[in-house]
Each structure stands twice: as structure tokens, then as C-alpha cells.
Scaffold this motif. Structure first.
Motif, PDB file in Angstrom:
ATOM      1  N   VAL A   3       0.844  -1.195   0.000  1.00 47.80           N
ATOM      2  CA  VAL A   3       0.000   0.000   0.000  1.00 47.80           C
ATOM      3  C   VAL A   3       0.876   1.241   0.000  1.00 47.80           C
ATOM      4  CG1 VAL A   3      -1.762   1.286   1.273  1.00 47.80           C
ATOM      5  CG2 VAL A   3      -1.808  -1.219   1.260  1.00 47.80           C
ATOM      6  N   THR A  19       0.434   5.600  -0.263  1.00 49.51           N
ATOM      7  CA  THR A  19      -0.563   6.666  -0.207  1.00 49.51           C
ATOM      8  C   THR A  19      -0.037   7.917  -0.881  1.00 49.51           C
ATOM      9  OG1 THR A  19       0.235   7.379   1.947  1.00 49.51           O
ATOM     10  CG2 THR A  19      -1.568   5.805   1.929  1.00 49.51           C
ATOM     11  N   VAL A  51      -4.960   6.213  -2.729  1.00 48.22           N
ATOM     12  CA  VAL A  51      -4.165   5.106  -2.213  1.00 48.22           C
ATOM     13  C   VAL A  51      -3.990   4.117  -3.346  1.00 48.22           C
ATOM     14  CG1 VAL A  51      -4.186   3.131  -0.636  1.00 48.22           C
ATOM     15  CG2 VAL A  51      -4.916   5.349   0.182  1.00 48.22           C
ATOM     16  N   VAL A  62      -2.957   0.223  -4.036  1.00 44.91           N
ATOM     17  CA  VAL A  62      -2.726  -1.101  -3.466  1.00 44.91           C
ATOM     18  C   VAL A  62      -2.202  -1.976  -4.601  1.00 44.91           C
ATOM     19  CG1 VAL A  62      -3.786  -3.094  -2.345  1.00 44.91           C
ATOM     20  CG2 VAL A  62      -4.584  -0.788  -1.785  1.00 44.91           C
ATOM     21  N   CYS A  69      -7.424   0.959   4.512  1.00 48.72           N
ATOM     22  CA  CYS A  69      -7.219   2.234   3.812  1.00 48.72           C
ATOM     23  C   CYS A  69      -8.485   3.083   3.832  1.00 48.72           C
ATOM     24  CB  CYS A  69      -6.824   1.983   2.358  1.00 48.72           C
ATOM     25  SG  CYS A  69      -5.251   1.179   2.128  1.00 48.72           S
ATOM     26  N   ALA A  79      -9.536   4.659   7.260  1.00 48.53           N
ATOM     27  CA  ALA A  79      -8.545   5.539   7.877  1.00 48.53           C
ATOM     28  C   ALA A  79      -9.200   6.854   8.287  1.00 48.53           C
ATOM     29  CB  ALA A  79      -7.408   5.815   6.897  1.00 48.53           C
ATOM     30  N   PRO A 100      -9.932   9.009   4.717  1.00 49.05           N
ATOM     31  CA  PRO A 100     -10.011   8.017   3.638  1.00 49.05           C
ATOM     32  C   PRO A 100      -9.728   8.655   2.281  1.00 49.05           C
ATOM     33  CG  PRO A 100     -12.190   8.490   4.511  1.00 49.05           C
ATOM     34  CD  PRO A 100     -11.207   9.242   5.358  1.00 49.05           C
ATOM     35  N   PRO A 101      -9.179   7.876   1.369  1.00 47.93           N
ATOM     36  CA  PRO A 101      -8.872   8.415   0.038  1.00 47.93           C
ATOM     37  C   PRO A 101     -10.138   8.641  -0.780  1.00 47.93           C
ATOM     38  CG  PRO A 101      -8.518   6.061   0.074  1.00 47.93           C
ATOM     39  CD  PRO A 101      -8.855   6.465   1.479  1.00 47.93           C
ATOM     40  N   LEU A 148      -9.197   4.831  -4.747  1.00 46.15           N
ATOM     41  CA  LEU A 148      -8.474   3.622  -4.372  1.00 46.15           C
ATOM     42  C   LEU A 148      -8.091   2.913  -5.656  1.00 46.15           C
ATOM     43  CD1 LEU A 148      -7.499   1.573  -2.218  1.00 46.15           C
ATOM     44  CD2 LEU A 148      -9.762   0.500  -2.412  1.00 46.15           C
TER      45      LEU A 148
END
Length: 138
Positions: free
Chosen positions: A13, A15, A20, A22, A43, A46, A49-50, A53
Motif C-alpha cells: 500500500v 498513499t 491510495v 494497493v 485504507c 482511515a 479516507p482516500p 483507491l
């Protein structure tokens, strides 16, 4: 006696600002599906959060039905978190699996609004750009 042919599966992962990535490496199957789901969940849950993804599938060797279920769960988690999901660098085998199962459009819909991923004539995220209106009966 047969040796196990199962390869290791790793998730890395990274960021960035608002996103993010992955990276998956190996076989996404019944043994590793939870690893991907839990990495994505961590992720997306969090503190910040993004908005995006990205799953980098460059080194994805195989995806079985449990792997597909994991991808669908990651999509569900991303949607619930208000994030878009992108499946980057999909190998041909994954593309074929998504086509055969009718999940390609579902999992890649967010890609459609971006010129890089949009195929000619494919509708954009709103379902309009590039689409040819149906012919009206006369």
C-alpha cells in the motif's frame, strides 16, 4: 506426492494526496482474498479516507471466484466510503474473467470518465458521452 503450486500473495500500500494505491502480487484466490479485502478496508476506514483507491494488478497472476468476490467487496467498501475504485493494469486473464462474469462494467465504471480508460463509444460516468442514441422505430 505433489508439491503445492500456490505462490505467495503480497499487498503493498502506498498513499498519495487523496488516493491510495494497493499493488497486488501473486494469486488472488481463496487463500489470499481476505488479505486484499482487509488491506482495502484499512485504507478506506482511515481517519482521512482516500477519494480514489487504485488496485494495481500488474503482477496479478490469477484471480479465481474468491478473488472476484474480494474485488466486488473492495468495490462495495470503496463506494460506502465515498471513494472511487480503479483496477489499473488489468492482465488479460482478469479482463476475460470480468467480461465472462458480467462484472467488467460494474468494477470499471469509474474508469469510464477518464480519457485514458475510456474505449471509443463507451459511455462516460453519466452514461452519455460517446454513446450513440438508439435508433427510433419508424
Amino acid at each position: 506426492m505433489t508439491a503445492s503450486s500456490h505462490r505467495t500473495f503480497t499487498v503493498e500500500v502506498t498513499t498519495g494526496t487523496g488516493e491510495v494505491c494497493v499493488r497486488v502480487d501473486g494469486d488472488l484466490d481463496w487463500e489470499s482474498a481476505d488479505d486484499l479485502t482487509e488491506a482495502a478496508r484499512a485504507c478506506l476506514e482511515a481517519e482521512r479516507p482516500p477519494r480514489l483507491l487504485r488496485l494495481d494488478c500488474t503482477h496479478l497472476n490469477l484471480c479465481d471466484s474468491m478473488g472476484l468476490a474480494a474485488l466486488l467487496m473492495v468495490h462495495r467498501l470503496a463506494t460506502a466510503a465515498g471513494a472511487r475504485l480503479r483496477l489499473d493494469h488489468r492482465p488479460q486473464a482478469l479482463e476475460r474473467l470480468l467480461e465472462l462474469t458480467g462484472t467488467l462494467g460494474h468494477l470499471t465504471r469509474a474508469d469510464a470518465g477518464e480519457a485514458v480508460a475510456q474505449a471509443p463509444g463507451e459511455p462516460d460516468a453519466q452514461g452519455t458521452a460517446g454513446a450513440t442514441p438508439p435508433a427510433r422505430p419508424t
